[in-house]
Motif scaffolding. Sequence first.
Motif, PDB file in Angstrom:
ATOM      1  N   MET A   1      80.514 -54.981 174.885  1.00 50.71           N
ATOM      2  CA  MET A   1      80.203 -56.401 174.916  1.00 50.71           C
ATOM      3  C   MET A   1      81.516 -57.192 174.961  1.00 50.71           C
ATOM      4  N   ASN A   2      81.472 -58.360 175.527  1.00 49.61           N
ATOM      5  CA  ASN A   2      82.645 -59.212 175.688  1.00 49.61           C
ATOM      6  C   ASN A   2      83.221 -59.651 174.343  1.00 49.61           C
ATOM      7  N   ARG A   3      84.527 -59.834 174.352  1.00 46.51           N
ATOM      8  CA  ARG A   3      85.216 -60.269 173.126  1.00 46.51           C
ATOM      9  C   ARG A   3      85.229 -61.789 173.035  1.00 46.51           C
ATOM     10  N   ILE A   4      85.294 -62.295 171.798  1.00 48.07           N
ATOM     11  CA  ILE A   4      85.537 -63.716 171.561  1.00 48.07           C
ATOM     12  C   ILE A   4      86.960 -63.823 171.045  1.00 48.07           C
ATOM     13  N   PRO A  41      92.112 -66.274 183.393  1.00 51.22           N
ATOM     14  CA  PRO A  41      90.967 -65.710 184.113  1.00 51.22           C
ATOM     15  C   PRO A  41      90.289 -64.513 183.434  1.00 51.22           C
ATOM     16  N   LYS A  42      90.899 -63.950 182.403  1.00 51.12           N
ATOM     17  CA  LYS A  42      90.254 -62.844 181.685  1.00 51.12           C
ATOM     18  C   LYS A  42      88.983 -63.310 180.979  1.00 51.12           C
ATOM     19  N   ALA A  43      88.922 -64.598 180.680  1.00 47.04           N
ATOM     20  CA  ALA A  43      87.753 -65.164 180.001  1.00 47.04           C
ATOM     21  C   ALA A  43      86.930 -65.957 181.015  1.00 47.04           C
ATOM     22  N   SER A  44      85.653 -65.641 181.106  1.00 45.04           N
ATOM     23  CA  SER A  44      84.772 -66.343 182.040  1.00 45.04           C
ATOM     24  C   SER A  44      84.085 -67.532 181.389  1.00 45.04           C
ATOM     25  N   THR A  45      84.152 -67.580 180.062  1.00 45.69           N
ATOM     26  CA  THR A  45      83.399 -68.565 179.302  1.00 45.69           C
ATOM     27  C   THR A  45      84.293 -69.185 178.237  1.00 45.69           C
ATOM     28  N   ILE A  46      84.114 -70.495 178.023  1.00 48.89           N
ATOM     29  CA  ILE A  46      84.877 -71.222 177.015  1.00 48.89           C
ATOM     30  C   ILE A  46      83.899 -71.824 176.011  1.00 48.89           C
ATOM     31  N   LEU A  47      84.238 -71.724 174.732  1.00 50.53           N
ATOM     32  CA  LEU A  47      83.458 -72.383 173.679  1.00 50.53           C
ATOM     33  C   LEU A  47      84.244 -73.584 173.169  1.00 50.53           C
ATOM     34  N   PHE A  48      83.550 -74.699 172.987  1.00 45.42           N
ATOM     35  CA  PHE A  48      84.172 -75.931 172.514  1.00 45.42           C
ATOM     36  C   PHE A  48      83.366 -76.554 171.390  1.00 45.42           C
ATOM     37  N   GLY A  49      84.044 -77.360 170.608  1.00 43.04           N
ATOM     38  CA  GLY A  49      83.402 -78.338 169.753  1.00 43.04           C
ATOM     39  C   GLY A  49      83.397 -79.650 170.515  1.00 43.04           C
ATOM     40  N   GLY A  78      85.600 -74.194 186.883  1.00 43.21           N
ATOM     41  CA  GLY A  78      84.701 -73.118 187.273  1.00 43.21           C
ATOM     42  C   GLY A  78      84.109 -72.323 186.129  1.00 43.21           C
ATOM     43  N   ALA A  79      84.801 -72.296 184.996  1.00 46.56           N
ATOM     44  CA  ALA A  79      84.329 -71.501 183.853  1.00 46.56           C
ATOM     45  C   ALA A  79      83.050 -72.096 183.257  1.00 46.56           C
ATOM     46  N   GLU A  80      82.237 -71.215 182.663  1.00 50.96           N
ATOM     47  CA  GLU A  80      81.107 -71.709 181.869  1.00 50.96           C
ATOM     48  C   GLU A  80      81.668 -72.326 180.603  1.00 50.96           C
ATOM     49  N   LYS A  81      81.150 -73.497 180.251  1.00 48.80           N
ATOM     50  CA  LYS A  81      81.621 -74.210 179.068  1.00 48.80           C
ATOM     51  C   LYS A  81      80.430 -74.443 178.140  1.00 48.80           C
ATOM     52  N   HIS A  82      80.488 -73.850 176.958  1.00 44.25           N
ATOM     53  CA  HIS A  82      79.431 -74.018 175.968  1.00 44.25           C
ATOM     54  C   HIS A  82      79.980 -74.868 174.836  1.00 44.25           C
ATOM     55  N   THR A  83      79.312 -75.988 174.575  1.00 40.51           N
ATOM     56  CA  THR A  83      79.770 -76.926 173.558  1.00 40.51           C
ATOM     57  C   THR A  83      78.753 -77.020 172.435  1.00 40.51           C
ATOM     58  N   PHE A  84      79.267 -76.950 171.219  1.00 39.13           N
ATOM     59  CA  PHE A  84      78.436 -77.087 170.026  1.00 39.13           C
ATOM     60  C   PHE A  84      78.587 -78.508 169.518  1.00 39.13           C
ATOM     61  N   SER A  85      77.476 -79.260 169.543  1.00 36.63           N
ATOM     62  CA  SER A  85      77.524 -80.655 169.122  1.00 36.63           C
ATOM     63  C   SER A  85      76.117 -81.139 168.778  1.00 36.63           C
ATOM     64  N   THR A 108      75.456 -64.781 170.259  1.00 37.87           N
ATOM     65  CA  THR A 108      75.113 -63.464 170.814  1.00 37.87           C
ATOM     66  C   THR A 108      74.507 -63.624 172.206  1.00 37.87           C
ATOM     67  N   ALA A 109      73.639 -64.617 172.384  1.00 37.89           N
ATOM     68  CA  ALA A 109      73.041 -64.855 173.705  1.00 37.89           C
ATOM     69  C   ALA A 109      74.111 -65.247 174.723  1.00 37.89           C
ATOM     70  N   ILE A 110      75.082 -66.049 174.313  1.00 43.48           N
ATOM     71  CA  ILE A 110      76.183 -66.424 175.209  1.00 43.48           C
ATOM     72  C   ILE A 110      76.988 -65.181 175.576  1.00 43.48           C
ATOM     73  N   LYS A 111      77.282 -64.339 174.578  1.00 39.86           N
ATOM     74  CA  LYS A 111      78.057 -63.112 174.834  1.00 39.86           C
ATOM     75  C   LYS A 111      77.339 -62.195 175.822  1.00 39.86           C
ATOM     76  N   GLU A 112      76.011 -62.113 175.714  1.00 38.50           N
ATOM     77  CA  GLU A 112      75.248 -61.216 176.571  1.00 38.50           C
ATOM     78  C   GLU A 112      75.242 -61.663 178.031  1.00 38.50           C
ATOM     79  N   THR A 113      75.384 -62.957 178.281  1.00 37.89           N
ATOM     80  CA  THR A 113      75.352 -63.453 179.658  1.00 37.89           C
ATOM     81  C   THR A 113      76.746 -63.706 180.240  1.00 37.89           C
ATOM     82  N   ALA A 114      77.771 -63.706 179.405  1.00 39.30           N
ATOM     83  CA  ALA A 114      79.133 -63.952 179.892  1.00 39.30           C
ATOM     84  C   ALA A 114      79.570 -62.833 180.821  1.00 39.30           C
ATOM     85  N   LYS A 115      80.331 -63.201 181.849  1.00 40.54           N
ATOM     86  CA  LYS A 115      80.792 -62.219 182.833  1.00 40.54           C
ATOM     87  C   LYS A 115      82.193 -61.707 182.517  1.00 40.54           C
TER      88      LYS A 115
END
Length: 184
Positions: A1-4, A41-49, A78-85, A108-115
């Motif tokens: 599974m992808n790392r955070i 580019p190693k990370a396809s997804t970014i998490l933000f506040g 281009g990256a997926e951006k998931h924001t918690f707010s 966990t759901a974000i990790k499962e879909t991240a590329k």
Amino acid sequence: MNRIVVVNWVAVDGIFSGPDGETDWFTPDEELASENLQNLPKASTILFGRVTFKMMEAFWPTQEARSRFPEIAAYMNGAEKHTFSTTVNSSSWQNSYFHKEISRETVTAIKETAKGDIVILGSGDVSMALHRLGLIDEYSLILDPQLLGAGKPFFRNINRTALQLLDARVFPSGTVCLNYKVIK
């Protein structure tokens, strides 16, 4: 599974943003900037506040960003951006998704879909919440050679945690990049 992986710029006294949230104190270093560009580019997804998302959203989709920093702008846009707010729930910035709460199930759901890996840039509250949930895999701390004396400390309200040093690199500016694996 992808790392955070948490990537954060921190002054020697542990401060990661000034008293008013400013980050204009970072010591510039071309070699570090080049390395960061190669690693993004190693990370396809970014998490933000919310605060970091709004700051990034105000700059990266702009023509100025695309002109001054074309490679970084292409990545950020281009990256997926998931924001918690609890207050922000939409944006015209492409690939932006919003979550009302930080939970193990949501992440966990974000990790499962991240590329690829998932990176947290800034977003101290999100980083610490995920740390408390045991979901952070690595920290990449860019230690800036200065003492700010005032501002927001990065590590706060967390339990004692063992880290394993993976890599340390000193840059010409005196900035040191420390990469740690979280021992679980």
